[in-house]
Motif scaffolding. Structure first.
Motif, PDB file in Angstrom:
ATOM      1  N   SER A   1      -2.596  -7.856  -4.810  1.00 52.07           N
ATOM      2  CA  SER A   1      -2.476  -7.835  -6.269  1.00 52.07           C
ATOM      3  C   SER A   1      -3.152  -6.618  -6.896  1.00 52.07           C
ATOM      4  O   SER A   1      -2.995  -6.373  -8.093  1.00 52.07           O
ATOM      5  CB  SER A   1      -3.063  -9.120  -6.867  1.00 52.07           C
ATOM      6  OG  SER A   1      -4.474  -9.147  -6.741  1.00 52.07           O
ATOM      7  N   GLU A   2      -3.889  -5.849  -6.099  1.00 52.99           N
ATOM      8  CA  GLU A   2      -4.471  -4.608  -6.615  1.00 52.99           C
ATOM      9  C   GLU A   2      -3.387  -3.559  -6.832  1.00 52.99           C
ATOM     10  O   GLU A   2      -3.575  -2.614  -7.611  1.00 52.99           O
ATOM     11  CB  GLU A   2      -5.526  -4.082  -5.635  1.00 52.99           C
ATOM     12  CG  GLU A   2      -6.748  -4.996  -5.504  1.00 52.99           C
ATOM     13  CD  GLU A   2      -7.690  -4.522  -4.407  1.00 52.99           C
ATOM     14  OE1 GLU A   2      -7.426  -3.440  -3.832  1.00 52.99           O
ATOM     15  OE2 GLU A   2      -8.673  -5.224  -4.124  1.00 52.99           O
ATOM     16  N   ASN A   3      -2.266  -3.702  -6.135  1.00 54.09           N
ATOM     17  CA  ASN A   3      -1.166  -2.730  -6.233  1.00 54.09           C
ATOM     18  C   ASN A   3       0.086  -3.301  -6.892  1.00 54.09           C
ATOM     19  O   ASN A   3       1.016  -2.549  -7.188  1.00 54.09           O
ATOM     20  CB  ASN A   3      -0.796  -2.230  -4.831  1.00 54.09           C
ATOM     21  CG  ASN A   3      -1.953  -1.553  -4.133  1.00 54.09           C
ATOM     22  OD1 ASN A   3      -2.581  -0.671  -4.683  1.00 54.09           O
ATOM     23  ND2 ASN A   3      -2.258  -1.982  -2.915  1.00 54.09           N
ATOM     24  N   MET A   4       0.133  -4.612  -7.100  1.00 57.91           N
ATOM     25  CA  MET A   4       1.342  -5.231  -7.631  1.00 57.91           C
ATOM     26  C   MET A   4       0.998  -6.602  -8.200  1.00 57.91           C
ATOM     27  O   MET A   4      -0.112  -7.116  -8.005  1.00 57.91           O
ATOM     28  CB  MET A   4       2.388  -5.396  -6.512  1.00 57.91           C
ATOM     29  CG  MET A   4       1.904  -6.279  -5.377  1.00 57.91           C
ATOM     30  SD  MET A   4       3.026  -6.323  -3.966  1.00 57.91           S
ATOM     31  CE  MET A   4       4.480  -7.019  -4.719  1.00 57.91           C
ATOM     32  N   GLN A   5       1.955  -7.175  -8.895  1.00 60.21           N
ATOM     33  CA  GLN A   5       1.781  -8.534  -9.433  1.00 60.21           C
ATOM     34  C   GLN A   5       2.162  -9.543  -8.351  1.00 60.21           C
ATOM     35  O   GLN A   5       3.228  -9.450  -7.742  1.00 60.21           O
ATOM     36  CB  GLN A   5       2.674  -8.714 -10.665  1.00 60.21           C
ATOM     37  CG  GLN A   5       2.464 -10.021 -11.414  1.00 60.21           C
ATOM     38  CD  GLN A   5       3.443 -10.157 -12.570  1.00 60.21           C
ATOM     39  OE1 GLN A   5       4.612  -9.780 -12.463  1.00 60.21           O
ATOM     40  NE2 GLN A   5       2.971 -10.700 -13.678  1.00 60.21           N
TER      41      GLN A   5
ATOM     42  N   GLU B   1       0.818  -1.213   0.000  1.00 61.66           N
ATOM     43  CA  GLU B   1       0.000   0.000   0.000  1.00 61.66           C
ATOM     44  C   GLU B   1       0.851   1.263   0.000  1.00 61.66           C
ATOM     45  O   GLU B   1       0.370   2.333  -0.381  1.00 61.66           O
ATOM     46  CB  GLU B   1      -0.909   0.022   1.234  1.00 61.66           C
ATOM     47  CG  GLU B   1      -1.882  -1.151   1.326  1.00 61.66           C
ATOM     48  CD  GLU B   1      -2.666  -1.136   2.633  1.00 61.66           C
ATOM     49  OE1 GLU B   1      -2.621  -0.100   3.334  1.00 61.66           O
ATOM     50  OE2 GLU B   1      -3.305  -2.150   2.951  1.00 61.66           O
ATOM     51  N   TYR B   2       2.121   1.157   0.430  1.00 63.37           N
ATOM     52  CA  TYR B   2       2.940   2.352   0.628  1.00 63.37           C
ATOM     53  C   TYR B   2       4.089   2.492  -0.371  1.00 63.37           C
ATOM     54  O   TYR B   2       4.626   3.578  -0.535  1.00 63.37           O
ATOM     55  CB  TYR B   2       3.517   2.360   2.051  1.00 63.37           C
ATOM     56  CG  TYR B   2       2.481   2.606   3.115  1.00 63.37           C
ATOM     57  CD1 TYR B   2       2.143   3.904   3.497  1.00 63.37           C
ATOM     58  CD2 TYR B   2       1.832   1.549   3.737  1.00 63.37           C
ATOM     59  CE1 TYR B   2       1.194   4.137   4.480  1.00 63.37           C
ATOM     60  CE2 TYR B   2       0.870   1.772   4.724  1.00 63.37           C
ATOM     61  CZ  TYR B   2       0.558   3.070   5.095  1.00 63.37           C
ATOM     62  OH  TYR B   2      -0.386   3.290   6.069  1.00 63.37           O
ATOM     63  N   SER B   3       4.491   1.417  -0.976  1.00 60.98           N
ATOM     64  CA  SER B   3       5.645   1.501  -1.870  1.00 60.98           C
ATOM     65  C   SER B   3       5.429   0.620  -3.093  1.00 60.98           C
ATOM     66  O   SER B   3       4.633  -0.312  -3.061  1.00 60.98           O
ATOM     67  CB  SER B   3       6.928   1.081  -1.146  1.00 60.98           C
ATOM     68  OG  SER B   3       6.816  -0.246  -0.678  1.00 60.98           O
ATOM     69  N   LYS B   4       6.161   0.943  -4.151  1.00 55.39           N
ATOM     70  CA  LYS B   4       6.051   0.170  -5.383  1.00 55.39           C
ATOM     71  C   LYS B   4       6.931  -1.077  -5.276  1.00 55.39           C
ATOM     72  O   LYS B   4       8.075  -1.098  -5.725  1.00 55.39           O
ATOM     73  CB  LYS B   4       6.473   1.019  -6.580  1.00 55.39           C
ATOM     74  CG  LYS B   4       5.501   2.149  -6.879  1.00 55.39           C
ATOM     75  CD  LYS B   4       5.963   2.983  -8.064  1.00 55.39           C
ATOM     76  CE  LYS B   4       4.988   4.112  -8.353  1.00 55.39           C
ATOM     77  NZ  LYS B   4       5.439   4.977  -9.465  1.00 55.39           N
ATOM     78  N   LEU B   5       6.388  -2.089  -4.645  1.00 52.77           N
ATOM     79  CA  LEU B   5       7.134  -3.338  -4.512  1.00 52.77           C
ATOM     80  C   LEU B   5       7.257  -4.007  -5.870  1.00 52.77           C
ATOM     81  O   LEU B   5       6.405  -3.836  -6.741  1.00 52.77           O
ATOM     82  CB  LEU B   5       6.409  -4.282  -3.553  1.00 52.77           C
ATOM     83  CG  LEU B   5       6.431  -3.928  -2.055  1.00 52.77           C
ATOM     84  CD1 LEU B   5       5.601  -4.928  -1.286  1.00 52.77           C
ATOM     85  CD2 LEU B   5       7.842  -3.924  -1.521  1.00 52.77           C
ATOM     86  N   PRO B   6       8.304  -4.784  -6.083  1.00 54.40           N
ATOM     87  CA  PRO B   6       8.394  -5.544  -7.325  1.00 54.40           C
ATOM     88  C   PRO B   6       7.390  -6.685  -7.305  1.00 54.40           C
ATOM     89  O   PRO B   6       6.659  -6.881  -6.339  1.00 54.40           O
ATOM     90  CB  PRO B   6       9.838  -6.076  -7.290  1.00 54.40           C
ATOM     91  CG  PRO B   6      10.152  -6.182  -5.833  1.00 54.40           C
ATOM     92  CD  PRO B   6       9.434  -5.031  -5.184  1.00 54.40           C
TER      93      PRO B   6
END
Length: 550
Positions: free
Chosen positions: A479-483, A447-452
């Motif tokens: 998965s709403e924010n990342m793969q 929720e806070y950072s662009k994780l890989p």
């Protein structure tokens, strides 16, 4: 995110290619079907070392290629620094040759493993059970808190200022050591310098002095020979000048008979003029050269001083002595200069410390303010995962030491059961509890950072029932924010995926191969039903599978 992966001639995989969605993908398969092979192939693309045992056919090379969309990761600086072509869809290829050598390419440019590993840190986080121990690391704990506290910019500024601070301290240490060394030699250097300065040396003077000395030291012999030369030149009947005059008269008498004689006449005339000039110069020199014992003594003393200095400093020329004089002058002056430079550096260090302290205090305040938010979120997520009594007490204290990420020390305390005392997370949390805590942490960080892209490798071990449902919900929410990928044995988690990939073994030409298959909706129902009831799929299992998918 990873877009596609192709594998050729690796372990039990002959050749396969698969594309991935941008959401939550689940990977299932029986034990030994090849899920670990899939991770192994991905590990090679990310820079792990390879060996010949990875090759299925030892006579052919292994090729693993992965396509990544990287537009959201701000990696242009990495590509520029490493002289690589930046592409929003970047291709990483790894080849293992039958000879055992391996090659790696980023967008078709050869790279070394260090560059590949550095890039992979921005692309994929493969999370397995043993990696939960990372939570016990202070640095990881600070990274969690700083992500929630949005400390990235402050940390970057602090890191730059700390680098400057360390450089200043290194410089001042070197200068102080040099000053101490110079202080020990200062008196001797000053003596040597004064000795050279008093000699008043000039470039080229040694050769001139030696020439003058030789002239004065041999004045009698010189005058004797000059007088003899003058006598031989000027005798009335047999002197050189008279003879040349007679020769000139004789050749002039026959000059009109031939051009050869005429040319000789001109040459003799020139010779007579030149010799007459030589005779006059010899006469003048004879008049200037006289015995001067006092001048000879002065010359001898100056030369002996030069010879003595050359021997002392182990050189052969005055020019080398002058170089040494300049070096000594620099050393003597540099002591005063160094003291001034050290004072200036001490002032810079003091000012840098003020900035560092301000930044460290800001980091500390941000972290302290974040702790209630982080602990609340962690405890809420863990409660949904069956750890309703889990509590955290994260203690941060400021120290005098400048660490790489501020001046803080951390104690990550945890209590899993009601009434239990708090203890260090790494000492009191079990393996299963650490797995759930790590999942909660990753969920919050998403929720806070662009994780890989993150791959959870059987993080659901030891989990079942409603907790498995909740775990699946968390993964789906992430998965709403990342793969997100999950390698799982649980039907409750498998039913949450946007895509479902099955790993299975097949027999082809009497060889066992690992294969991948992207399942259709009907195939997913059957796969989940088999996960529920085994190979004998019941109607109940099929209905339950449909419910899970819905």
């Amino acid at each position: 995110m990873i877009v596609s992966l192709s594998i050729e001639n690796f372990a039990l995989i002959e050749k396969l290619s698969v594309r991935f969605s941008d959401g939550f993908s689940v990977i299932t398969g029986e034990t030994g079907a090849g899920k670990s092979i899939l991770l192994g192939a991905l590990g090679l693309v990310l820079g792990k070392r390879a060996d010949l045992s990875s090759l299925k056919n030892k006579e052919e090379k292994c090729i693993i290629e992965a396509h990544f969309k990287i537009s959201n990761y701000n990696l242009q600086d990495f590509f520029t620094t490493n002289d690589l072509d930046y592409e929003e869809e970047t291709i990483i290829r790894r080849e293992i040759l039958p000879s055992g050598k391996s090659r790696a390419f980023i967008n078709d440019t050869p790279v070394n493993l260090n560059e590949l590993q550095e890039l992979s840190n921005y692309l994929i986080d493969i999370h397995s059970q043993h990696q939960t121990q990372e939570l016990s690391d202070d640095l990881v704990q600070f990274q969690i808190i700083d992500s929630v506290a949005s400390n990235a910019d402050v940390l970057k500024e602090y890191a730059l200022k700390l680098k400057e601070y360390k450089k200043l301290n290194s410089d001042i240490k070197s200068k102080k050591e040099l000053l101490l060394s110079l202080a020990k030699e200062q008196e001797y250097n000053s003596f040597l310098l004064e000795e050279l300065l008093s000699a008043k040396l000039k470039s080229g003077e040694q050769e001139l002095l030696e020439s003058q000395f030789e002239k004065l030291n041999n004045v009698e012999l010189i005058n004797e020979n000059l007088a003899r030369i003058s006598s031989l030149s000027n005798q009335e009947q047999y002197g050189v000048i008279q003879n040349l005059k007679d020769i000139k008269v004789a050749i002039q008498k026959i000059a009109s008979y031939s051009q050869d004689f005429s040319g000789l006449s001109d040459r003799i005339s020139s010779l007579l003029i030149e010799f007459d000039d030589i005779d006059k110069e010899i006469t003048e020199l004879a008049e200037t050269i006289s015995s001067d014992p006092e001048a000879l003594q002065i010359l001898n003393e100056k030369l002996q001083l030069i010879y003595s200095l050359q021997k002392k400093h182990q050189v052969n020329t005055v020019e080398e002595l002058l170089e040494i004089q300049n070096e000594l002058d620099v050393k003597v002056i540099s002591s005063v200069t160094l003291e001034s430079e050290i004072n200036a550096l001490e002032l810079q260090i003091k000012n840098t410390e003020i900035v560092l302290n301000d930044l460290a205090t800001l980091l500390h305040k941000n972290r302290i303010a974040t702790l209630p938010i982080l602990t609340s979120k962690l405890e809420a997520i863990l409660a949904t995962l069956g750890m309703v009594n889990a509590r955290f007490d994260i203690q941060i204290s400021q120290k005098e030491t400048y660490f790489n990420n501020g001046r803080d020390e951390i104690q990550f305390l945890f209590s899993a059961n009601k009434g239990s005392d708090f203890g260090l997370l790494k000492k009191v949390a079990s393996g299963g509890e650490m797995s759930r805590i790590m999942l909660a942490v990753k969920s919050i960080l998403s929720e806070y950072s662009k994780l890989p892209t993150i791959i959870f490798d059987e993080i659901d071990t030891g989990v079942s029932g409603e907790i498995a449902h909740k775990m699946g919900d968390i993964l789906k929410h992430m998965s709403e924010n990342m793969q997100v990928f999950a390698i799982t044995h649980l039907p409750q988690i498998a039913g949450k995926g946007k895509e479902h990939i099955k790993v299975y073994k097949a027999i082809k030409d009497n060889q066992t191969l690992s294969e991948l298959k992207l399942l259709t909706k009907d195939e997913r129902v059957m796969e989940i039903a088999q996960m529920l009831s085994g190979s004998n799929v019941t109607e109940t299992a099929l209905n339950h599978a449909k419910e899970l998918l819905n």
